[in-house]
Design a protein around this motif. Structure first.
Motif, PDB file in Angstrom:
ATOM      1  N   LEU A 152       7.350   8.836   7.662  1.00  0.00           N
ATOM      2  CA  LEU A 152       7.606   7.599   8.393  1.00  0.00           C
ATOM      3  C   LEU A 152       8.139   7.957   9.772  1.00  0.00           C
ATOM      4  O   LEU A 152       9.175   8.610   9.901  1.00  0.00           O
ATOM      5  N   ALA A 153       7.415   7.537  10.818  1.00  0.00           N
ATOM      6  CA  ALA A 153       7.845   7.754  12.198  1.00  0.00           C
ATOM      7  C   ALA A 153       8.411   6.451  12.729  1.00  0.00           C
ATOM      8  O   ALA A 153       7.727   5.427  12.721  1.00  0.00           O
ATOM      9  N   THR A 154       9.650   6.477  13.211  1.00  0.00           N
ATOM     10  CA  THR A 154      10.343   5.269  13.647  1.00  0.00           C
ATOM     11  C   THR A 154      10.903   5.468  15.047  1.00  0.00           C
ATOM     12  O   THR A 154      11.523   6.495  15.327  1.00  0.00           O
ATOM     13  N   ILE A 185       2.353   7.977   8.015  1.00  0.00           N
ATOM     14  CA  ILE A 185       1.411   9.097   8.039  1.00  0.00           C
ATOM     15  C   ILE A 185       1.381   9.721   6.650  1.00  0.00           C
ATOM     16  O   ILE A 185       2.435   9.979   6.051  1.00  0.00           O
ATOM     17  N   GLY A 186       0.176   9.967   6.127  1.00  0.00           N
ATOM     18  CA  GLY A 186       0.037  10.602   4.829  1.00  0.00           C
ATOM     19  C   GLY A 186      -1.029  11.675   4.857  1.00  0.00           C
ATOM     20  O   GLY A 186      -1.882  11.705   5.753  1.00  0.00           O
ATOM     21  N   GLU A 187      -0.983  12.549   3.888  1.00  0.00           N
ATOM     22  CA  GLU A 187      -2.003  13.586   3.787  1.00  0.00           C
ATOM     23  C   GLU A 187      -3.356  12.952   3.482  1.00  0.00           C
ATOM     24  O   GLU A 187      -3.434  11.906   2.848  1.00  0.00           O
ATOM     25  N   ALA A 240       0.832  -1.206   0.000  1.00  0.00           N
ATOM     26  CA  ALA A 240       0.000   0.000   0.000  1.00  0.00           C
ATOM     27  C   ALA A 240       0.866   1.256   0.000  1.00  0.00           C
ATOM     28  O   ALA A 240       0.577   2.225  -0.717  1.00  0.00           O
ATOM     29  N   CYS A 241       1.933   1.247   0.804  1.00  0.00           N
ATOM     30  CA  CYS A 241       2.832   2.406   0.853  1.00  0.00           C
ATOM     31  C   CYS A 241       3.529   2.619  -0.482  1.00  0.00           C
ATOM     32  O   CYS A 241       3.686   3.755  -0.944  1.00  0.00           O
ATOM     33  N   ARG A 293      -1.177   4.518   9.446  1.00  0.00           N
ATOM     34  CA  ARG A 293      -1.020   3.074   9.604  1.00  0.00           C
ATOM     35  C   ARG A 293       0.022   2.814  10.682  1.00  0.00           C
ATOM     36  O   ARG A 293       1.097   3.404  10.665  1.00  0.00           O
ATOM     37  N   GLY A 294      -0.287   1.914  11.597  1.00  0.00           N
ATOM     38  CA  GLY A 294       0.659   1.552  12.633  1.00  0.00           C
ATOM     39  C   GLY A 294       0.487   2.384  13.888  1.00  0.00           C
ATOM     40  O   GLY A 294      -0.316   3.322  13.953  1.00  0.00           O
TER      41      GLY A 294
END
Length: 419
Positions: free
Chosen positions: A29-31, A49-51, A16-17, A56-57
């Motif tokens: 992307l948050a890690t 995270i997307g606009e 999907a990404c 997700r996650g």
């Protein structure tokens, strides 16, 4: 556990990404790159995270996600990575933070279209290996393969380029009009590169995600003069991507099918193996990643010799035929796997132990056998059976047990649930 059960981006999420990025829609992307104390998620856990509300996650189970969404959208707007620390103090009890008492450092970085040179495709495809990047400049990334004996040497060139900030295989950086680096190129001490490559190979093989410390007695050289001692060198983060742990089930009953389904839910790569092909159909075992018609003990030996078993592997014997089950359990107990369990009543267990002793299995090996299999949860349906087994697997892998294993209790194996 030193590893997570699922890779940071894997399967349907990775697909999907990738589609999202290929459509020209950037993601943040948050890690989790560092933890302290009782952190809610392990190192390397990611959130996308997307606009337009794409999320997700999770990194904390709800404590800091709202703030991270705002941070992700800000990073998408500015293109500048951000690193934030979330913790808990009495003075900040009403601010965004963790309720568990620990703290996490989160790197939020923008992702554009997949770029093999930057290692983004390696991050998204979930293939075994690792991704190394500079926390100071996250756009500089290096994809590392699954370590072999000669891998460390193969990494030295790209690793030197990554440390120096110059363009090179697996490293990114801006170049000027002449094609050269737009910033002063640092010549990296070869001793540092060799030792760091060896450290990365060992950590990748062990599945150790986390911040990488450079050797303290080496430095980075600029025009032959020590310019950046190791303590001031770029901070590096190693994100190890391991294949999913394996769940190998022997048996053809509805209990085996339920256990495979529960294992897949927990992120395991699932296999059902049995010599009786009549019962091994895709309709009976939809949750099996692979269906193998073979003697289970021979299959285990072949998989071990091929290097496809490791310390995370779970083996469950759910058959009813000692001619098949005993060689399987004997073989499984000789392997360095995470868990070996066998189904059966207490009488079946006692008879199995007697036969295994006659086959030469040692008392020390038998102490590792979980039989009767599962925790004493009192359930009786196939799904409840599967839950009790995987609960014991989790307890074994984490070194703790919330309930007592059936092998340590007395009385009926099954309870009843009030209507």
């Amino acid at each position: 556990m030193s590893d997570t059960l699922a890779a940071p981006l894997q399967g349907a999420l990775a697909a999907a990404c990738t589609r999202w990025l290929e459509a020209g829609k950037p993601l943040a992307l948050a890690t989790i790159v560092a933890t302290e104390g009782s952190a809610p998620r392990p190192l390397g856990t990611t959130m996308v995270i997307g606009e337009g509300g794409l999320v997700r996650g999770s990194l904390s189970g709800g404590c800091v996600e709202s703030d991270l969404i705002e941070q992700g959208l800000e990073v998408l707007a500015t293109g500048v990575p951000e690193r934030r620390t979330y913790g808990y103090t009495d003075a900040a009890a009403w601010e965004v933070g963790l309720m568990c008492g620990g703290s996490i450092d989160v790197l939020v970085q923008p992702l554009a279209a997949p770029d093999p040179a930057a290692g983004l495709d390696a991050l998204l495809d979930g293939a075994p290996g690792a991704l190394l990047w500079s926390l100071d400049e996250p756009s500089r990334r290096l994809a590392l393969p699954v370590p072999r004996a000669d891998d460390a040497g193969e990494w030295e060139g790209p690793l030197a380029a990554l440390l120096a900030g110059a363009d090179g295989p697996g490293a990114t950086g801006e170049a000027d009009a002449t094609g050269g680096a737009s910033e002063p190129v640092l010549f990296v001490d070869p001793a540092l590169v060799r030792r760091l490559a060896a450290q990365l190979a060992a950590r990748t093989a062990a599945g150790e995600t986390g911040i990488v410390s450079l050797p303290t007695d080496c430095g980075l050289l600029a025009e032959g003069i020590p310019a950046l001692p190791a303590p001031d060198a770029p901070e590096l983060f190693l994100l190890v991507r391991r294949p999913a742990p394996r769940l190998i089930v022997s048996g053809t009953t509805d209990l085996a099918a339920a256990l495979l389904a529960q294992g897949r839910t927990l992120g395991y790569d699932t296999t059902v193996v049995d010599p009786r092909s009549t019962f091994l159909t895709r309709e009976r075992f939809p949750a099996a990643d692979r269906i193998v018609v073979a003697r289970p003990d021979r299959y285990l030996r072949e998989e071990d010799e091929a290097g496809r078993l490791d310390h995370r592997t779970v083996i469950a014997c759910l058959g009813h035929d000692p001619k098949i089950d005993d060689p399987l359990v004997e073989t499984a107990l000789s392997l360095p796997v995470a868990y070996v369990g066998a189904m059966g009543s207490r009488r079946t267990h006692d008879e199995r132990i007697r036969r295994l002793l006659e086959r030469g299995v040692t008392i020390a090996q038998l102490e590792a056998l979980h039989s009767p299999i599962g925790l004493d949860l009192g359930g009786s349906t196939p799904a409840e059976f599967a839950l009790s087994v995987m609960a014991e697997v989790v307890a074994e892998r984490t070194g703790r047990a919330a309930a007592q294993p059936l092998r340590t209790t007395t009385g009926p194996l099954h309870g009843s649930i009030p209507a």
